[in-house]
Design a protein around this motif. Sequence first.
Motif, mmCIF file in Angstrom:
data_model
loop_
_atom_site.group_PDB
_atom_site.id
_atom_site.type_symbol
_atom_site.label_atom_id
_atom_site.label_comp_id
_atom_site.label_asym_id
_atom_site.label_seq_id
_atom_site.Cartn_x
_atom_site.Cartn_y
_atom_site.Cartn_z
ATOM 1 N N PHE A 167 0.649 -1.200 0.039
ATOM 2 C CA PHE A 167 -0.078 0.113 0.122
ATOM 3 C C PHE A 167 0.969 1.302 -0.072
ATOM 4 O O PHE A 167 1.995 1.145 0.675
ATOM 5 C CB PHE A 167 -1.002 -0.010 1.228
ATOM 6 C CG PHE A 167 -1.932 -0.992 1.141
ATOM 7 C CD1 PHE A 167 -3.352 -0.822 0.482
ATOM 8 C CD2 PHE A 167 -1.622 -2.042 2.025
ATOM 9 C CE1 PHE A 167 -4.031 -2.014 0.585
ATOM 10 C CE2 PHE A 167 -2.526 -3.306 1.962
ATOM 11 C CZ PHE A 167 -3.753 -3.003 1.414
ATOM 12 N N PHE A 168 0.459 2.286 -0.686
ATOM 13 C CA PHE A 168 0.926 3.660 -0.427
ATOM 14 C C PHE A 168 -0.079 4.557 -0.079
ATOM 15 O O PHE A 168 -1.018 4.711 -0.744
ATOM 16 C CB PHE A 168 1.353 3.881 -2.031
ATOM 17 C CG PHE A 168 2.350 5.141 -1.945
ATOM 18 C CD1 PHE A 168 3.352 5.408 -1.992
ATOM 19 C CD2 PHE A 168 1.688 6.338 -2.300
ATOM 20 C CE1 PHE A 168 4.330 6.591 -1.851
ATOM 21 C CE2 PHE A 168 2.228 7.664 -2.414
ATOM 22 C CZ PHE A 168 3.480 7.718 -2.153
ATOM 23 N N VAL A 169 0.356 5.356 1.036
ATOM 24 C CA VAL A 169 -0.620 6.210 1.442
ATOM 25 C C VAL A 169 0.247 7.500 1.501
ATOM 26 O O VAL A 169 1.489 7.351 1.749
ATOM 27 C CB VAL A 169 -1.284 6.378 2.714
ATOM 28 C CG1 VAL A 169 -2.249 5.018 2.725
ATOM 29 C CG2 VAL A 169 -0.389 5.990 3.775
ATOM 30 N N ALA A 170 -0.004 8.790 1.630
ATOM 31 C CA ALA A 170 0.950 9.931 1.824
ATOM 32 C C ALA A 170 -0.008 11.251 2.268
ATOM 33 O O ALA A 170 -1.214 11.414 2.305
ATOM 34 C CB ALA A 170 1.181 10.480 0.343
ATOM 35 N N THR A 171 0.839 12.142 2.586
ATOM 36 C CA THR A 171 0.380 13.522 3.407
ATOM 37 C C THR A 171 1.364 14.389 3.111
ATOM 38 O O THR A 171 2.711 14.031 2.890
ATOM 39 C CB THR A 171 0.103 13.265 4.956
ATOM 40 O OG1 THR A 171 -0.495 14.624 5.541
ATOM 41 C CG2 THR A 171 1.230 13.047 5.769
ATOM 42 N N GLY A 172 1.009 15.828 3.276
ATOM 43 C CA GLY A 172 1.977 16.698 2.671
ATOM 44 C C GLY A 172 2.137 17.887 3.852
ATOM 45 O O GLY A 172 1.558 17.785 4.913
ATOM 46 N N GLY A 173 3.039 18.903 3.133
ATOM 47 C CA GLY A 173 2.965 20.041 4.153
ATOM 48 C C GLY A 173 4.273 20.273 4.975
ATOM 49 O O GLY A 173 4.651 21.105 5.711
ATOM 50 N N PHE A 174 5.307 19.334 4.527
ATOM 51 C CA PHE A 174 6.386 19.138 5.457
ATOM 52 C C PHE A 174 7.667 20.085 5.049
ATOM 53 O O PHE A 174 8.628 19.854 5.427
ATOM 54 C CB PHE A 174 6.886 17.655 5.479
ATOM 55 C CG PHE A 174 6.148 16.817 6.265
ATOM 56 C CD1 PHE A 174 6.272 16.846 7.721
ATOM 57 C CD2 PHE A 174 4.724 16.219 5.867
ATOM 58 C CE1 PHE A 174 5.569 15.964 8.761
ATOM 59 C CE2 PHE A 174 4.051 15.314 6.822
ATOM 60 C CZ PHE A 174 4.575 15.371 8.137
ATOM 61 N N ASP A 175 7.406 20.873 3.979
ATOM 62 C CA ASP A 175 8.420 22.026 3.331
ATOM 63 C C ASP A 175 8.561 22.866 4.183
ATOM 64 O O ASP A 175 7.809 24.203 3.995
ATOM 65 C CB ASP A 175 8.115 21.941 1.923
ATOM 66 C CG ASP A 175 9.530 22.614 1.106
ATOM 67 O OD1 ASP A 175 10.217 22.488 1.941
ATOM 68 O OD2 ASP A 175 9.268 23.364 0.230
ATOM 69 N N THR A 176 8.855 23.072 5.504
ATOM 70 C CA THR A 176 8.512 23.814 6.593
ATOM 71 C C THR A 176 9.868 24.911 6.475
ATOM 72 O O THR A 176 10.567 25.024 7.473
ATOM 73 C CB THR A 176 8.578 23.052 7.962
ATOM 74 O OG1 THR A 176 9.839 22.429 8.017
ATOM 75 C CG2 THR A 176 7.289 22.237 8.051
ATOM 76 N N HIS A 177 9.724 25.903 5.501
ATOM 77 C CA HIS A 177 10.750 26.853 5.289
ATOM 78 C C HIS A 177 10.289 27.995 6.296
ATOM 79 O O HIS A 177 11.075 28.794 6.806
ATOM 80 C CB HIS A 177 10.939 27.466 4.189
ATOM 81 C CG HIS A 177 11.551 26.459 3.201
ATOM 82 N ND1 HIS A 177 12.851 26.178 2.984
ATOM 83 C CD2 HIS A 177 11.073 25.638 2.096
ATOM 84 C CE1 HIS A 177 13.411 25.418 2.067
ATOM 85 N NE2 HIS A 177 12.026 24.973 1.600
ATOM 86 N N GLY A 178 8.767 28.168 6.384
ATOM 87 C CA GLY A 178 8.417 29.294 7.000
ATOM 88 C C GLY A 178 8.215 28.866 8.666
ATOM 89 O O GLY A 178 8.846 27.926 9.183
ATOM 90 N N PRO A 179 7.373 29.668 9.465
ATOM 91 C CA PRO A 179 7.249 29.288 10.842
ATOM 92 C C PRO A 179 6.940 27.801 11.056
ATOM 93 O O PRO A 179 5.869 27.275 10.790
ATOM 94 C CB PRO A 179 6.082 30.427 11.221
ATOM 95 C CG PRO A 179 6.156 31.308 9.907
ATOM 96 C CD PRO A 179 6.552 30.689 8.822
ATOM 97 N N GLN A 180 8.054 27.482 11.841
ATOM 98 C CA GLN A 180 7.952 25.960 11.814
ATOM 99 C C GLN A 180 7.322 25.197 12.930
ATOM 100 O O GLN A 180 6.768 24.297 13.071
ATOM 101 C CB GLN A 180 9.469 25.377 11.360
ATOM 102 C CG GLN A 180 9.605 23.688 11.561
ATOM 103 C CD GLN A 180 10.721 23.233 11.373
ATOM 104 O OE1 GLN A 180 11.433 23.636 10.207
ATOM 105 N NE2 GLN A 180 11.373 22.347 11.946
ATOM 106 N N LEU A 181 7.774 25.809 14.259
ATOM 107 C CA LEU A 181 7.434 25.246 15.520
ATOM 108 C C LEU A 181 5.885 24.632 15.527
ATOM 109 O O LEU A 181 5.668 23.514 15.785
ATOM 110 C CB LEU A 181 7.696 25.981 16.632
ATOM 111 C CG LEU A 181 9.369 25.826 17.113
ATOM 112 C CD1 LEU A 181 9.413 26.680 18.460
ATOM 113 C CD2 LEU A 181 9.391 24.231 17.332
ATOM 114 N N ASP A 182 5.070 25.636 15.343
ATOM 115 C CA ASP A 182 3.617 25.270 15.503
ATOM 116 C C ASP A 182 2.991 24.368 14.334
ATOM 117 O O ASP A 182 2.351 23.519 14.572
ATOM 118 C CB ASP A 182 2.776 26.521 15.637
ATOM 119 C CG ASP A 182 3.083 27.222 16.771
ATOM 120 O OD1 ASP A 182 3.460 26.701 17.811
ATOM 121 O OD2 ASP A 182 2.505 28.486 17.006
ATOM 122 N N SER A 183 3.382 24.674 13.226
ATOM 123 C CA SER A 183 3.032 23.971 11.926
ATOM 124 C C SER A 183 3.724 22.544 11.979
ATOM 125 O O SER A 183 2.766 21.453 11.894
ATOM 126 C CB SER A 183 3.637 24.750 10.702
ATOM 127 O OG SER A 183 4.624 24.548 10.403
#
Length: 465
Positions: free
Chosen positions: A319-335
């Motif tokens: 199986f292949f599942v995925a999620t994104g949003g991990f390119d955290t160049h910006g404000p990172q701690l909370d995100s």
Amino acid sequence: MNSDIDLKTVNRRSFLRLSACAAVGTSSLFSTLFNLRQLNAAAANTTSGSDDDYKAIVCIFLYGGNDSNNLLIPSDAATYATYAAGREQLAIPRDQLLALNSLNSDGRSFGIHPSMTGCHELFNSGDLALVANVGTLLAPATLSDYRNRTAAIPDHLFSHSDQQVLWQTSVNENASVDPTGWGGRIADLIHSTHNNSSISMLVSLSGSNFFQVGRTLLPFRTNSNGSSTYDILNGWDSHATTRAEGFRQLLDKDYANLMEQAFADISNSAIKNADTFNAAIAAADEFEMLPDTSLGRQLRMVAKMIQSRQELGQRRQVFFVATGGFDTHGPQLDSHAGLLGGLDAAIKGFHEALGSIQAQDCVTSFTASDFGRTFDTNGRGSDHGWGGHHIVMGGAVNGQRIYGDFPDINFGSAHDTGRGRWLPTTSVDQYGATLARWFGIPDSELPTVFPNISNFATSNLGFMS
């Protein structure tokens, strides 16, 4: 797409990107029809094994490059001080770390991000392991290799698209190897002796990917709602019913034209398989312990397919599942805390779902990502890196341990290629080969799946029982 492309001049990188564009541009229905045509031919020679032999691997891909420097964190006083000084405003306070009771700590102590309460519990109960500093390598490498760009160093480091391809294929751009994924190559080797089904053992819940491209098999793509079919077959009023019946009559005719007959045959096969698939899934549990997020819904469908494996004729599945949003160049701690919290809830819920159907011991899930990120900060977040830490979960995992070599996190160390872009100490090939061996790939076939594996001293990291 330009019909005058000279295939002799298309290199591997261009081929993969053209393939990806074609996959995105083609409707899911016709992709499914193409897959089923190949799969029906392959299934004619399949034999079935016992249900006791069922196994599945689940790739959880974290698109964007997860900052795993804040996933696995040293917690002893001296090393934490080095961590806090290097990470500056990205550092997680020491008193917030969730302590890992590792069975192989070698005197060191580590914690996990405070958002990952579920993974913390699973690690300490022995159902989850962490693998340190994994990355794309063609052979063991030193800082000198990196600086001189020897044959051990892959092309296009720190590039999202290129490193996603390399993580999912283990094939460097200029290698004379088929552009297939290592999940697809695993399936090619074993599908005929384990599955008796026209539905592929490769199942993607997250669209097109390189991981599941095989020479013989292609992934069956579905979504969290089930398998789709022709729109003309949907609808409930009298006109819709009439249209659907007329379409079915057209498909049931005998045609003299071979193309028309092939379309009718493949369409009937696709409809039949979609109906079989959806009926099996409809009878499965709802698995309400999984969160109502994109990743949670994907894993809920995976759990339903695993529960329905007998009805679907499956004894091996990838199986292949995925999620994104991990390119955290910006404000990172909370995100990043939110991203890791979402991942944690999905992983913990999936483990509980598998437990409810007595399938924890036969399913292994693992994370993958473009790359790790820089240890230092750009002032707001982190940038593209190289080696990173990863999660492996399942009843067959030798858990409560940290595998691989945690890097020396001092700037200027033998692992620092600059800004804390850690030189990997474990290759993707070694990581994948350990999973593949558990899945049923014999040692003699590992070089077929992982073309670089013979360059490394070991192909078994020990995290699978």
